[in-house]
Scaffold this active site. Sequence first.
Site, PDB file in Angstrom:
ATOM      1  N   TYR A   1       0.828  -0.749   0.248  1.00 18.07           N
ATOM      2  CA  TYR A   1       0.244  -0.166  -0.240  1.00 18.07           C
ATOM      3  C   TYR A   1       0.818   1.175   0.473  1.00 18.07           C
ATOM      4  CZ  TYR A   1      -3.105   3.877   0.917  1.00 18.07           C
ATOM      5  OH  TYR A   1      -3.992   5.044   1.027  1.00 18.07           O
ATOM      6  N   TYR A   2       0.040   1.921  -1.570  1.00 19.29           N
ATOM      7  CA  TYR A   2       1.717   3.236  -0.864  1.00 19.29           C
ATOM      8  C   TYR A   2       0.571   4.495  -1.140  1.00 19.29           C
ATOM      9  CZ  TYR A   2       5.802   0.753  -1.445  1.00 19.29           C
ATOM     10  OH  TYR A   2       6.837  -0.793  -1.505  1.00 19.29           O
TER      11      TYR A   2
ATOM     12  N   VAL B   1       2.059  -5.921   4.578  1.00 21.80           N
ATOM     13  CA  VAL B   1       4.096  -6.605   2.787  1.00 21.80           C
ATOM     14  C   VAL B   1       5.110  -5.860   2.709  1.00 21.80           C
ATOM     15  CG1 VAL B   1       3.399  -8.751   3.759  1.00 21.80           C
ATOM     16  CG2 VAL B   1       3.712  -7.638   1.146  1.00 21.80           C
ATOM     17  N   GLU B   2       4.412  -4.454   2.144  1.00 21.90           N
ATOM     18  CA  GLU B   2       4.860  -3.423   1.959  1.00 21.90           C
ATOM     19  C   GLU B   2       4.449  -2.545   2.205  1.00 21.90           C
ATOM     20  OE1 GLU B   2       6.214  -2.778  -2.463  1.00 21.90           O
ATOM     21  OE2 GLU B   2       6.804  -5.067  -2.937  1.00 21.90           O
ATOM     22  N   ASN B   3       4.456  -1.062   2.803  1.00 24.15           N
ATOM     23  CA  ASN B   3       4.156   0.707   2.480  1.00 24.15           C
ATOM     24  C   ASN B   3       5.631   1.541   3.347  1.00 24.15           C
ATOM     25  OD1 ASN B   3       2.864   2.117   5.971  1.00 24.15           O
ATOM     26  ND2 ASN B   3       2.145   2.660   3.643  1.00 24.15           N
TER      27      ASN B   3
END
Length: 465
Positions: free
Chosen positions: A300-301, A361-363
């Site tokens: 999530y960006y 798992v991504e931010n």
Amino acid sequence: MTQRFPDGFLWGGAVAANQVEGAYLTDGKGLSTSDLQPQGIFGEIKQRVAGDFSVKDRAIDFYHRFPEDIKLFAEMGFTVLRTSIAWTRIFPQGDETQPNEAGLAYYDRLFDEMKKYGITPLVTLSHYEMPYGLVANYGGWSNRKTIDFFENYARTVFERYQYKVKHWLTFNEINMSLHAPFTGVGLAAGSSKQAIYQAIHHQLVASALAVKACHEIVAGGQVGNMLLGGMLYPLSCKPADVLETQQQNRDWLFFGDVQVRGYYPAYMKRFFKQHQIELEITPEDITALKQTVDFISFSYYMTGCVTTDPEQNQAARANILNMVPNPHLASSEWGWQIDPVGLRYLMNELYDRYQKPLFIVENGLGARDKVEADGSINDDYRIQYINDHLVQVREAIADGVEVMGYTSWGPIDLVSASKAEFSKRYGFIYVDCDDQGQGTLERRRKESFYWYADIIKHHGATLKA
């Protein structure tokens, strides 16, 4: 409101092999699709010639320096590290019958080092790369044979690391194949919808077969999918905008629907019919897809907007998904809009839809960091960004969303995926290297390093709402 995150919540960071390892073709590694993208996933595809150099060839040399980096992660208190296995280190061309022992041994050393500090590995099987040999000789994921090659690779690493790795992901941001087909499925940009969706189908079958293999081989093993969380809002409350937003969100949610529910949803069957897409789906495929994932992981960006008004339908600057900008949000230097509340919204949407545990798992925030005269790096903007997003994670947990953990993207500076540059930094740890790959690679703690360590130590209780 929940002040502390739940006991057992996994705290850490996330990296990818092709963005940190370097060691280009070292120890028998083969050529990957990432190696042919020296300007990043949206750049020109270039054949490698002797003597040329890509910044990813050395990256941050994690291949040789991982003990130093794992020690730094442990200093922050990490309980999980998401990383990936470079498929080409295990099967250099992709179609070999026997794996490359040197590659397998490298990941043994990496996982052993993590175990020394009590850090749980969360391992992605294919993170924006695959053996170029499978593209050149078979047509990538357009060829059904690639399913078998991937299953063989997955079974090989499950067998090898079954006692060291219990948490796995199949394909990184699997829905990105719609935007970067060479990166996702080994097809050239401009390939037809028919070709791309057939390749995606093969990949979805391969993902399901990997889930089955993991459950057979790894005692207590869990497998998740990995989605790029690109949630869209309607730019207005016009019914046409709301309906179009629903349809565009389904473009990427469909991947989760198949991987979590085990079959193609009716709305995709209509989409295929409208676009004259006829997929080759065998009875064996239908059976395989029923092997569904244990949890949903996602990046999530940012969020974006949708409008049916052609005059307002302008893409955001440097926005990788070409989403219409939200007039109520600020943007990063790279044009990625910052929307912490959107993370809570996305988490609730995914949990309502699937009723399975989520894993962020991504931010993270890509920014230009400055080293001060005294050597310090004051990245208050990164602290603010991650604080605000973690506050919304805490709110989602209070909403009742089951969350396994959080791994910030790039806990150490790395080569960015979109443009293969170092100047877009995400890390809590600074690495001395520039966009040309020049620098000492010295590691240095940023202010955010100490801040994140404190957040982990207090289980999120020191976040500022």
